[in-house]
Motif scaffolding. Structure first.
Motif, mmCIF file in Angstrom:
data_model
loop_
_atom_site.group_PDB
_atom_site.id
_atom_site.type_symbol
_atom_site.label_atom_id
_atom_site.label_comp_id
_atom_site.label_asym_id
_atom_site.label_seq_id
_atom_site.Cartn_x
_atom_site.Cartn_y
_atom_site.Cartn_z
ATOM 1 N N HIS A 62 0.841 -1.205 0.000
ATOM 2 C CA HIS A 62 0.000 0.000 0.000
ATOM 3 C C HIS A 62 0.876 1.256 0.000
ATOM 4 C CE1 HIS A 62 -3.984 -1.729 0.298
ATOM 5 N NE2 HIS A 62 -3.627 -2.486 1.333
ATOM 6 N N ALA A 63 1.980 1.221 0.716
ATOM 7 C CA ALA A 63 2.891 2.372 0.759
ATOM 8 C C ALA A 63 3.491 2.629 -0.620
ATOM 9 C CB ALA A 63 3.994 2.140 1.798
ATOM 10 N N LYS A 64 3.871 1.557 -1.308
ATOM 11 C CA LYS A 64 4.415 1.715 -2.672
ATOM 12 C C LYS A 64 3.354 2.317 -3.600
ATOM 13 C CE LYS A 64 7.505 -2.238 -2.183
ATOM 14 N NZ LYS A 64 7.695 -3.664 -2.508
ATOM 15 N N ALA A 65 2.122 1.845 -3.470
ATOM 16 C CA ALA A 65 1.044 2.366 -4.317
ATOM 17 C C ALA A 65 0.790 3.847 -4.027
ATOM 18 C CB ALA A 65 -0.233 1.547 -4.108
ATOM 19 N N LEU A 66 0.794 4.227 -2.763
ATOM 20 C CA LEU A 66 0.593 5.635 -2.403
ATOM 21 C C LEU A 66 1.734 6.491 -2.943
ATOM 22 C CD1 LEU A 66 -1.050 7.790 -0.845
ATOM 23 C CD2 LEU A 66 0.387 7.264 1.144
ATOM 24 N N ALA A 67 2.957 6.014 -2.801
ATOM 25 C CA ALA A 67 4.111 6.751 -3.307
ATOM 26 C C ALA A 67 4.009 6.936 -4.819
ATOM 27 C CB ALA A 67 5.401 6.034 -2.930
ATOM 28 N N THR A 68 3.606 5.895 -5.521
ATOM 29 C CA THR A 68 3.435 5.989 -6.977
ATOM 30 C C THR A 68 2.345 7.001 -7.313
ATOM 31 O OG1 THR A 68 4.185 3.713 -7.291
ATOM 32 C CG2 THR A 68 2.850 4.686 -9.061
ATOM 33 N N GLU A 69 1.223 6.908 -6.621
ATOM 34 C CA GLU A 69 0.103 7.831 -6.842
ATOM 35 C C GLU A 69 0.526 9.286 -6.660
ATOM 36 O OE1 GLU A 69 -3.738 9.213 -4.241
ATOM 37 O OE2 GLU A 69 -3.301 7.069 -4.273
ATOM 38 N N ALA A 76 15.017 2.922 -0.981
ATOM 39 C CA ALA A 76 14.992 1.462 -1.115
ATOM 40 C C ALA A 76 15.756 0.753 0.000
ATOM 41 C CB ALA A 76 15.556 1.053 -2.472
ATOM 42 N N ASP A 77 16.436 1.504 0.861
ATOM 43 C CA ASP A 77 17.203 0.891 1.955
ATOM 44 C C ASP A 77 16.329 0.459 3.129
ATOM 45 O OD1 ASP A 77 19.551 1.232 0.555
ATOM 46 O OD2 ASP A 77 20.067 3.127 1.555
ATOM 47 N N VAL A 78 15.086 0.895 3.137
ATOM 48 C CA VAL A 78 14.160 0.533 4.217
ATOM 49 C C VAL A 78 12.843 0.082 3.605
ATOM 50 C CG1 VAL A 78 15.180 2.071 5.959
ATOM 51 C CG2 VAL A 78 13.369 2.932 4.464
ATOM 52 N N PRO A 79 12.009 -0.631 4.353
ATOM 53 C CA PRO A 79 10.706 -1.026 3.824
ATOM 54 C C PRO A 79 9.907 0.205 3.375
ATOM 55 C CG PRO A 79 11.175 -2.200 5.853
ATOM 56 C CD PRO A 79 12.240 -1.160 5.711
ATOM 57 N N ALA A 80 9.031 0.007 2.430
ATOM 58 C CA ALA A 80 8.292 1.115 1.811
ATOM 59 C C ALA A 80 7.532 1.971 2.822
ATOM 60 C CB ALA A 80 7.339 0.579 0.747
ATOM 61 N N PHE A 81 6.827 1.343 3.754
ATOM 62 C CA PHE A 81 6.062 2.131 4.723
ATOM 63 C C PHE A 81 7.000 2.964 5.591
ATOM 64 C CE2 PHE A 81 3.671 2.808 8.691
ATOM 65 C CZ PHE A 81 2.532 3.419 8.173
ATOM 66 N N VAL A 82 8.133 2.419 5.949
ATOM 67 C CA VAL A 82 9.117 3.131 6.763
ATOM 68 C C VAL A 82 9.668 4.322 5.984
ATOM 69 C CG1 VAL A 82 11.337 2.928 7.975
ATOM 70 C CG2 VAL A 82 9.691 1.035 8.041
ATOM 71 N N ALA A 83 9.803 4.179 4.683
ATOM 72 C CA ALA A 83 10.356 5.246 3.847
ATOM 73 C C ALA A 83 9.415 6.435 3.700
ATOM 74 C CB ALA A 83 10.711 4.691 2.471
ATOM 75 N N LEU A 84 8.135 6.243 3.978
ATOM 76 C CA LEU A 84 7.186 7.358 3.887
ATOM 77 C C LEU A 84 7.441 8.365 5.004
ATOM 78 C CD1 LEU A 84 3.780 5.505 3.272
ATOM 79 C CD2 LEU A 84 5.167 6.725 1.564
ATOM 80 N N SER A 85 7.148 9.633 4.741
ATOM 81 C CA SER A 85 7.191 10.642 5.793
ATOM 82 C C SER A 85 6.077 10.334 6.802
ATOM 83 C CB SER A 85 6.957 12.038 5.198
ATOM 84 O OG SER A 85 5.616 12.143 4.722
ATOM 85 N N PHE A 86 6.158 10.924 7.981
ATOM 86 C CA PHE A 86 5.125 10.687 8.978
ATOM 87 C C PHE A 86 3.756 11.110 8.450
ATOM 88 C CE2 PHE A 86 2.482 11.882 12.599
ATOM 89 C CZ PHE A 86 2.462 10.678 13.278
ATOM 90 N N ASP A 87 3.700 12.238 7.758
ATOM 91 C CA ASP A 87 2.413 12.698 7.217
ATOM 92 C C ASP A 87 1.836 11.706 6.211
ATOM 93 O OD1 ASP A 87 2.480 14.971 8.783
ATOM 94 O OD2 ASP A 87 3.290 16.250 7.195
#
Length: 176
Positions: A62-69, A76-87
């Motif tokens: 889901h984090a990858k999909a949101l980032a793409t959107e 890429a050094d951390v899992p996708a959800f972790v890579a997202l900003s807090f917001d």
């Protein structure tokens, strides 16, 4: 890391170190992670333990999909959800828990356990949690039990005695 980041999104806290990626540092003091959310989530009695691996994979997808959107490039050094900003973590969790989302029940359950770890230290004996300085119980003002292990409250919660003790009540508080 993904579960820690999710727990930190539900009840944020301070980073454990400057290079902490899972905890965003969105709030001062300890949050769900420090309160033991991961320990509680891995407790079989919760009923979610068997599905955690699926939830982690799903959350990262889901984090990858949101980032793409949104056109956000993820580290890429951390899992996708972790890579997202807090917001963006907050935005994603909000979307996943909206009424009508097909996976809502799983995400709400996960969020409830993250809160429960902080609010009640459900994975620990209360006296042990207080003795160890559990952050949630301390924040809520839980006091330590007496030397005999029993809790007594010197002030009435309604600022007045509601009833007299039954004459057969034992010193431990049990009815005779």
């Amino acid at each position: 890391m993904t579960l820690e980041a999710f727990a930190d999104t539900i009840l944020p806290g301070e980073k454990r170190s400057p290079d902490d990626r899972a905890i965003a540092g969105a709030a001062p003091g300890p949050g769900a992670v420090e309160a033991g959310a991961l320990e509680l989530l891995h407790t079989p009695a919760t009923g979610v333990t068997a599905g955690l691996e699926y939830l982690v994979l799903s959350l990262d997808n889901h984090a990858k999909a949101l980032a793409t959107e949104l056109g956000v490039e993820l580290d890429a050094d951390v899992p996708a959800f972790v890579a997202l900003s807090f917001d963006l973590r907050t935005e994603l969790v909000t979307r996943l828990t909206l009424p009508g989302h097909p996976e809502k029940d799983g995400w709400v359950a996960l969020a409830l356990f993250c809160n429960m770890a902080y609010d009640s230290a459900a994975h620990l004996h209360t006296a042990d949690a207080i003795a160890a300085g559990h952050p949630g119980l301390l924040a809520m003002g839980w006091s330590a039990p007496g030397e005999d292990g029993l809790w007594r409250f010197p002030r009435y919660s309604y600022r007045r005695e509601l009833a007299k003790l039954h004459p057969d009540t034992t010193p431990s508080g049990s009815p005779a």
